[in-house]
Design a protein around this motif. Sequence first.
Motif, PDB file in Angstrom:
ATOM      1  N   UNK B   1       0.846  -1.211   0.000  1.00  0.00           N
ATOM      2  CA  UNK B   1       0.000   0.000   0.000  1.00  0.00           C
ATOM      3  C   UNK B   1       0.878   1.256   0.000  1.00  0.00           C
ATOM      4  N   UNK B   2       0.504   2.201  -0.855  1.00  0.00           N
ATOM      5  CA  UNK B   2       1.271   3.457  -0.942  1.00  0.00           C
ATOM      6  C   UNK B   2       1.149   4.260   0.352  1.00  0.00           C
ATOM      7  N   UNK B   3       2.172   5.034   0.624  1.00  0.00           N
ATOM      8  CA  UNK B   3       2.120   5.988   1.743  1.00  0.00           C
ATOM      9  C   UNK B   3       2.230   7.377   1.139  1.00  0.00           C
ATOM     10  N   UNK B   4       1.094   8.055   1.023  1.00  0.00           N
ATOM     11  CA  UNK B   4       1.091   9.335   0.338  1.00  0.00           C
ATOM     12  C   UNK B   4       1.770  10.405   1.184  1.00  0.00           C
ATOM     13  N   UNK B   5       2.515  11.230   0.507  1.00  0.00           N
ATOM     14  CA  UNK B   5       3.226  12.301   1.199  1.00  0.00           C
ATOM     15  C   UNK B   5       3.505  13.451   0.248  1.00  0.00           C
ATOM     16  N   UNK B   6       4.013  14.520   0.802  1.00  0.00           N
ATOM     17  CA  UNK B   6       4.218  15.732  -0.007  1.00  0.00           C
ATOM     18  C   UNK B   6       5.580  16.349   0.317  1.00  0.00           C
ATOM     19  N   UNK B   7       6.161  16.976  -0.667  1.00  0.00           N
ATOM     20  CA  UNK B   7       7.371  17.766  -0.441  1.00  0.00           C
ATOM     21  C   UNK B   7       7.109  19.173  -0.984  1.00  0.00           C
ATOM     22  N   UNK B   8       7.536  20.166  -0.228  1.00  0.00           N
ATOM     23  CA  UNK B   8       7.317  21.558  -0.639  1.00  0.00           C
ATOM     24  C   UNK B   8       8.673  22.253  -0.712  1.00  0.00           C
ATOM     25  N   UNK B   9       8.996  22.764  -1.883  1.00  0.00           N
ATOM     26  CA  UNK B   9      10.274  23.446  -2.080  1.00  0.00           C
ATOM     27  C   UNK B   9      10.116  24.923  -1.703  1.00  0.00           C
ATOM     28  N   UNK B  10      10.680  25.289  -0.575  1.00  0.00           N
ATOM     29  CA  UNK B  10      10.510  26.664  -0.089  1.00  0.00           C
ATOM     30  C   UNK B  10      11.256  27.677  -0.953  1.00  0.00           C
ATOM     31  N   UNK B  11      12.271  27.213  -1.688  1.00  0.00           N
ATOM     32  CA  UNK B  11      13.000  28.124  -2.572  1.00  0.00           C
ATOM     33  C   UNK B  11      12.174  28.501  -3.796  1.00  0.00           C
ATOM     34  N   UNK B 177       6.183  24.244  -6.840  1.00  0.00           N
ATOM     35  CA  UNK B 177       6.933  24.082  -5.593  1.00  0.00           C
ATOM     36  C   UNK B 177       6.473  22.871  -4.796  1.00  0.00           C
ATOM     37  N   UNK B 178       5.352  22.278  -5.196  1.00  0.00           N
ATOM     38  CA  UNK B 178       4.814  21.156  -4.422  1.00  0.00           C
ATOM     39  C   UNK B 178       4.913  19.858  -5.207  1.00  0.00           C
ATOM     40  N   UNK B 179       5.273  18.801  -4.508  1.00  0.00           N
ATOM     41  CA  UNK B 179       5.389  17.474  -5.120  1.00  0.00           C
ATOM     42  C   UNK B 179       4.617  16.490  -4.262  1.00  0.00           C
ATOM     43  N   UNK B 180       3.911  15.592  -4.920  1.00  0.00           N
ATOM     44  CA  UNK B 180       3.085  14.631  -4.187  1.00  0.00           C
ATOM     45  C   UNK B 180       3.366  13.238  -4.717  1.00  0.00           C
ATOM     46  N   UNK B 181       3.366  12.271  -3.839  1.00  0.00           N
ATOM     47  CA  UNK B 181       3.581  10.913  -4.324  1.00  0.00           C
ATOM     48  C   UNK B 181       3.672   9.912  -3.200  1.00  0.00           C
ATOM     49  N   UNK B 182       4.208   8.749  -3.567  1.00  0.00           N
ATOM     50  CA  UNK B 182       4.292   7.624  -2.641  1.00  0.00           C
ATOM     51  C   UNK B 182       5.640   7.649  -1.922  1.00  0.00           C
ATOM     52  N   UNK B 197      17.437  16.200  -1.975  1.00  0.00           N
ATOM     53  CA  UNK B 197      17.516  17.581  -1.476  1.00  0.00           C
ATOM     54  C   UNK B 197      17.489  17.647   0.043  1.00  0.00           C
ATOM     55  N   UNK B 198      17.573  16.485   0.666  1.00  0.00           N
ATOM     56  CA  UNK B 198      17.622  16.412   2.127  1.00  0.00           C
ATOM     57  C   UNK B 198      16.480  17.219   2.768  1.00  0.00           C
ATOM     58  N   UNK B 199      15.297  16.945   2.263  1.00  0.00           N
ATOM     59  CA  UNK B 199      14.114  17.641   2.786  1.00  0.00           C
ATOM     60  C   UNK B 199      13.853  17.225   4.226  1.00  0.00           C
ATOM     61  N   UNK B 200      13.307  18.149   4.980  1.00  0.00           N
ATOM     62  CA  UNK B 200      13.057  17.906   6.405  1.00  0.00           C
ATOM     63  C   UNK B 200      11.578  18.093   6.722  1.00  0.00           C
ATOM     64  N   UNK B 201      11.084  17.329   7.690  1.00  0.00           N
ATOM     65  CA  UNK B 201       9.701  17.578   8.123  1.00  0.00           C
ATOM     66  C   UNK B 201       9.650  18.830   8.992  1.00  0.00           C
ATOM     67  N   UNK B 211       4.265  13.441   7.187  1.00  0.00           N
ATOM     68  CA  UNK B 211       4.380  12.975   5.799  1.00  0.00           C
ATOM     69  C   UNK B 211       4.560  14.154   4.840  1.00  0.00           C
ATOM     70  N   UNK B 212       4.675  15.348   5.396  1.00  0.00           N
ATOM     71  CA  UNK B 212       4.933  16.528   4.561  1.00  0.00           C
ATOM     72  C   UNK B 212       6.360  16.997   4.861  1.00  0.00           C
ATOM     73  N   UNK B 213       7.134  17.159   3.806  1.00  0.00           N
ATOM     74  CA  UNK B 213       8.541  17.539   3.952  1.00  0.00           C
ATOM     75  C   UNK B 213       8.776  18.897   3.303  1.00  0.00           C
ATOM     76  N   UNK B 214       9.788  19.592   3.806  1.00  0.00           N
ATOM     77  CA  UNK B 214      10.130  20.906   3.264  1.00  0.00           C
ATOM     78  C   UNK B 214      11.555  20.889   2.731  1.00  0.00           C
TER      79      UNK B 214
END
Lengths: 290, 217
Positions: B1-11, B177-182, B197-201, B211-214
């Motif tokens: 089962x997928x684990x949905x999450x998001x990454x947001x590029x603040x730059x 700036x936003x990415x969504x996926x598994x 990009x070594x994103x951090x929660x 599950x959202x990273x920056x």
Amino acid sequence: MKPYEWMVISTPQRQWAEKRSIFAVIAFYSGPLGAALYLLSLFFNSLPGMVLSLFIIAFVKGGAHLAELTRPSKSWRMPFRVHSSWISRGMILIAFFLGSACIQVLLHLFYPGTASEVFFRILAALGAIALSLYSGFVLTQVRAIRLWNSSLLPILLSATGLTGALGFMGIIALFDQSTSIMNISMGAGVMIIIISILLAAYIVSESGSGSVETLRRISKDREIAPFVWVGLFTVGMIIPFVLVTVEYFGQNLHDITLAIVILLCTVVQGLSLVYAILKGGMYRPLIPIA
Amino acid sequence: MAQWGMAIDLQKCVGCYACVVACKQEHFLPRGVFWGRLLVGEVGEETTGSGITLPILCNHCRDAPCVDVCPTGATVRREDGIVMVDRDKCVGCGSCVVACPYQHRSILEDAGGEYFPGQGLTEFENMGKVMYPLEPGTAQKCNFCLERIEAGLRNHLKPGSDRDATPACVITCPAKARFFGNLDDPEDEVSAMIREKKALPFHGEFGTRPSVYYILR
């Protein structure tokens, strides 16, 4: 708080202790109060005290919890998450206490001193002890608010409930010969000293864990400070301490006015303390400001 | 089962509020109710400081405190990682609102307010009351647009890649700036982005495992 300050400065929690959630204050206080009154009634073998404690838990606490909910008709779902939710555990505890204490009171009336009454006394007493601590655990579970996330909180709330219960027993003792008003006065005085020590320990531990800003707000905020300085310290601690001392050492042991004033003071103390703790809860700022 | 999450590029975020508006539009949120927010501020000294924009939304934590404290099971974490509120089960006790360290939850007080007071409900508002009825007195928050995800999966679309299966805030962002996926799929764009990009929660020290990273740089 202005909109642009949201998340940038420490944010007060607004969900409990505002609007209809003000009933949470009554609910969180009446649990330890009713439970302590039941335990004291067992100690003094006071039937009116036992009945009154059942009334407080069933109607005051239960009613306050229902009044606080926005959709009370769905509350039947609440006892089924005991593995993780302290509110669910509290529902089970309330049901357990009310069930066992009701049976004990009936046995006390019709078959006093029998083995079955002793059995239900033990069951109900265990339920009462757990119930007196549960309000504190509901708050302690909230890790997001430092002020609440303290292991001292359940003990402090239980102690406040016990002081209020002593206030009620003071009234009951005027009419019930089985209860010693001397012991009650002394107990109330000792409890006020214990609460002072617990409060001091709580404040010191909170200062150490970084809640200085929260404590400063509690002592200065115009919505909270009057409850702390007037309700908790003056009316709730200084005045009743003086009164119970007068009552104990003086000749006023059977003065109903004095007993009522002491009762009111101890209730004001408990409600003020719970209100200050609920209202004073603050979230840490999420975004650092310059 | 997928684990949905998001990454947001603040730059990349330009602070246009498109994500906030898209979220309101997608869920027909009444006046004053926001499931996604954008915080705009300044950090540093007066002359050397810089502006920051921080889009925030429910973090759909793996160890969500709101799930633990809910006494009715109205707030649940689904197998796909989405933390959602079942409005039929919610009693409005507010314990989840209090428990969220990110302050992303609220109790919907009134869903009946008009956007234009005294003018009556607009056609859009009337449509919302039918298509996305909100229940006053219940807890509410971002749900990662789970209706879009579920509908997309039914149509064999891939959330994060196909527009119709991806949260509204992600497909609306003009700066991408936003990415969504598994998050459990190392080949997924969002997983690769977080890794490379070594994103951090947000406030990982809270211990809720968001599950959202920056992406900071």
